[in-house]
Design a protein around this motif. Structure first.
Motif, PDB file in Angstrom:
ATOM      1  N   MET A   1      28.639  95.849  68.190  1.00 62.14           N
ATOM      2  CA  MET A   1      29.136  97.216  67.968  1.00 62.14           C
ATOM      3  C   MET A   1      30.311  97.523  68.873  1.00 62.14           C
TER       4      MET A   1
ATOM      5  N   HIS B   1      34.581  98.349  67.421  1.00 62.47           N
ATOM      6  CA  HIS B   1      35.390  99.532  67.722  1.00 62.47           C
ATOM      7  C   HIS B   1      36.877  99.200  67.855  1.00 62.47           C
TER       8      HIS B   1
ATOM      9  N   ARG C   1      21.713 102.166  62.466  1.00 60.21           N
ATOM     10  CA  ARG C   1      22.359 103.255  61.718  1.00 60.21           C
ATOM     11  C   ARG C   1      23.817 103.415  62.167  1.00 60.21           C
ATOM     12  N   GLU C   2      24.051 103.322  63.466  1.00 61.45           N
ATOM     13  CA  GLU C   2      25.418 103.408  63.980  1.00 61.45           C
ATOM     14  C   GLU C   2      26.270 102.252  63.444  1.00 61.45           C
ATOM     15  N   TRP C   3      25.717 101.040  63.448  1.00 62.67           N
ATOM     16  CA  TRP C   3      26.438  99.881  62.922  1.00 62.67           C
ATOM     17  C   TRP C   3      26.796 100.107  61.459  1.00 62.67           C
TER      18      TRP C   3
END
Length: 184
Positions: free
Chosen positions: A37, A41, A73-75
């Motif tokens: 992750m 970015h 979920r963020e990924w």
């Protein structure tokens, strides 16, 4: 100029998949997942071949899975927003934030480098990395503690000399993470 990075996991003996095509040994622990992750970015566009694309298709609808944890979920949000270029001669269409090309990896990288932006052009897959070998600026390697005895090598076996400078190495979870920049 936008940097081209090649980032993958590999076995200690240098393969991204084993002789049977499997890579279940590379399932990341939470720290390695966080590393992925953190890397994403910095990426503006991700180039991948058919196999990696098909593997990553899960994330296109993963947000519907109620068992996902917060990091997953963020990924999903990060991955689905990321523009992707899929290189394949067998696929006829791609889904999500992706477009399909049938060749010209080096030409596509040069086109992307000419666009405005400072984020990385990430390469996923040994075949694409081999096709764009002279254009890679940085290698990001996760070495998993396993010997698989064969398969697809991380580095192309094309008898090519490349001078590298180690800019980072550390242990992340169960893997050794290394970043090398190409010295030109």
């Amino acid at each position: 100029m936008r940097r081209v990075t090649y980032s993958m996991g590999m076995s200690l003996d240098g393969f991204i998949v084993g002789p049977d095509g499997g890579f279940d040994w590379s399932g990341p622990d939470p720290d390695v997942f966080q590393l992925s992750m953190d890397e994403i970015h910095d990426v503006d566009v991700h180039l991948m071949g058919r196999r990696l694309y098909e593997t990553m298709l899960y994330w296109e609808t993963a947000d519907q899975d109620p068992t996902l944890n917060a990091a997953e979920r963020e990924w999903t949000v990060l991955w689905n927003a990321l523009p992707k270029v899929v290189f394949s001669t067998t696929l006829t269409e791609v889904v999500g934030n992706a477009r399909l090309l049938s060749g010209g990896v080096a030409e596509e990288i040069e086109r992307l480098r000419a666009e405005p932006g400072d984020g990385e052009i990430a390469i996923g897959g040994a075949g694409l990395a081999e096709a764009a070998a002279d254009l890679i600026d940085e290698y990001k390697i996760r070495v998993f503690p396993v010997l698989v005895g064969g398969g697809i090598p991380f580095f192309a076996r094309n008898e090519r000399y490349v001078n590298l400078e180690l800019v980072e190495n550390r242990t992340v979870g169960k893997v050794v993470y290394m970043r090398y920049v190409v010295v030109r």
